[in-house]
Design a protein around this motif. Structure first.
Motif, mmCIF file in Angstrom:
data_model
loop_
_atom_site.group_PDB
_atom_site.id
_atom_site.type_symbol
_atom_site.label_atom_id
_atom_site.label_comp_id
_atom_site.label_asym_id
_atom_site.label_seq_id
_atom_site.Cartn_x
_atom_site.Cartn_y
_atom_site.Cartn_z
ATOM 1 N N LYS A 156 -12.214 -21.309 19.616
ATOM 2 C CA LYS A 156 -12.290 -21.857 20.970
ATOM 3 C C LYS A 156 -12.165 -23.379 20.986
ATOM 4 O O LYS A 156 -11.488 -23.946 21.853
ATOM 5 N N ASP A 157 -12.839 -24.066 20.063
ATOM 6 C CA ASP A 157 -12.755 -25.525 20.022
ATOM 7 C C ASP A 157 -11.315 -25.991 19.821
ATOM 8 O O ASP A 157 -10.863 -26.965 20.429
ATOM 9 N N ASP A 160 -9.341 -25.383 23.007
ATOM 10 C CA ASP A 160 -9.704 -26.389 24.013
ATOM 11 C C ASP A 160 -8.990 -27.712 23.735
ATOM 12 O O ASP A 160 -8.564 -28.417 24.658
ATOM 13 N N GLU A 161 -8.871 -28.065 22.452
ATOM 14 C CA GLU A 161 -8.177 -29.290 22.091
ATOM 15 C C GLU A 161 -6.719 -29.239 22.516
ATOM 16 O O GLU A 161 -6.171 -30.213 23.052
#
Length: 258
Positions: A156-157, A160-161
């Motif tokens: 997810k991180d 998101d980036e």
């Protein structure tokens, strides 16, 4: 020209003007001009003078141009030659064989004609995938190997980036990467998911490699591409990048990738 010959070539081109020769040429030019003037003044009405004066003027012009070349233009020309030689040497070392303003102009059927494998590092490459679906399918059918590294859409991180980078709404990159994985696998490509954000796209083949920068503009535009041949510095750099990226995906071991 081989790289080891560039140094002697540049040294020859960068030779200083021959001052002695230039002075002699200036004196010769002056003597010829003065001689032509004297003949024209005293014997201008003679038949032989009508012939001699134009000849002397022509010779004076030639010698004068030679003098100007020796003193001024020669050094400038030498400097230009040196610059061009340095550029050529750098290009040869880099291995760059082609630059295109628009990545979409690359004819992939021809690029894959003489290669056995294709390693690709992309985010999702929807346009490239749609334009070359048949080309990739044919390449794999005839025994070609296609390996594709995609960002891990389960991270997810990372997603998101990418959403921030491409100005997407939350979850859009995840959706597009998952779609790309499914479609590439349906063609027979091998997929590796990586927990890192890619800085460029790479297309790596037996003899050539193509590097494509990301377009971070909100509006769609042309994206350039650089093609490099094997044994060149850029090809070797891309090779190392490819190995590092694919290894980072494989380092996650048997973790499920979908």
């Amino acid at each position: 020209m081989k790289p080891e010959k560039y140094e002697s070539f540049i040294n020859d081109a960068n030779a200083k003007p021959d001052i002695k020769a230039g002075i002699i040429e200036v004196i010769a030019t002056a003597v010829l001009i003065i001689g032509a003037i004297i003949i024209q003044h005293h014997w201008g009405d003679q038949c032989w003078a009508i012939i001699i004066v134009p000849i002397l003027s022509t010779v004076a012009s030639i010698v004068g141009v030679a003098a100007v070349w020796e003193f001024f233009s020669k050094l400038k020309f030498a400097t230009l030659v040196v610059k061009l030689a340095n550029i050529s040497a750098n290009l040869q070392i880099s291995g760059i064989v082609k630059y295109t303003n628009n990545f979409k102009d690359i004819y992939w059927r021809e690029e894959l004609k003489y290669t056995k494998y294709l390693k690709v590092v992309i985010t999702y490459a929807r346009t490239w995938r749609e334009q070359n679906r048949e080309v990739l399918a044919d390449f794999i059918k005839r025994g070609g190997i296609v390996e594709i590294a995609l960002p891990n859409y389960n991270n997810k991180d990372l997603m998101d980036e990418y959403d921030r980078r491409f100005s997407f709404v939350s979850g859009e990159t995840c959706k597009r990467v998952a779609e790309a994985k499914k479609e590439f696998e349906s063609l027979g490509a091998q997929i590796t998911l990586c927990d890192r954000a890619f800085l460029n796209s790479y297309y790596f083949m037996d003899a050539y490699a193509i590097m494509v920068p990301f377009n971070h503009l909100k509006e769609k535009g042309y994206v350039p591409a650089i093609k490099a041949e094997k044994h060149g510095a850029l090809y070797e750099y891309i090779s190392k990048e490819i190995d590092a990226i694919f290894s980072s995906g494989k380092e996650r071991g048997d973790e499920k990738q979908d």
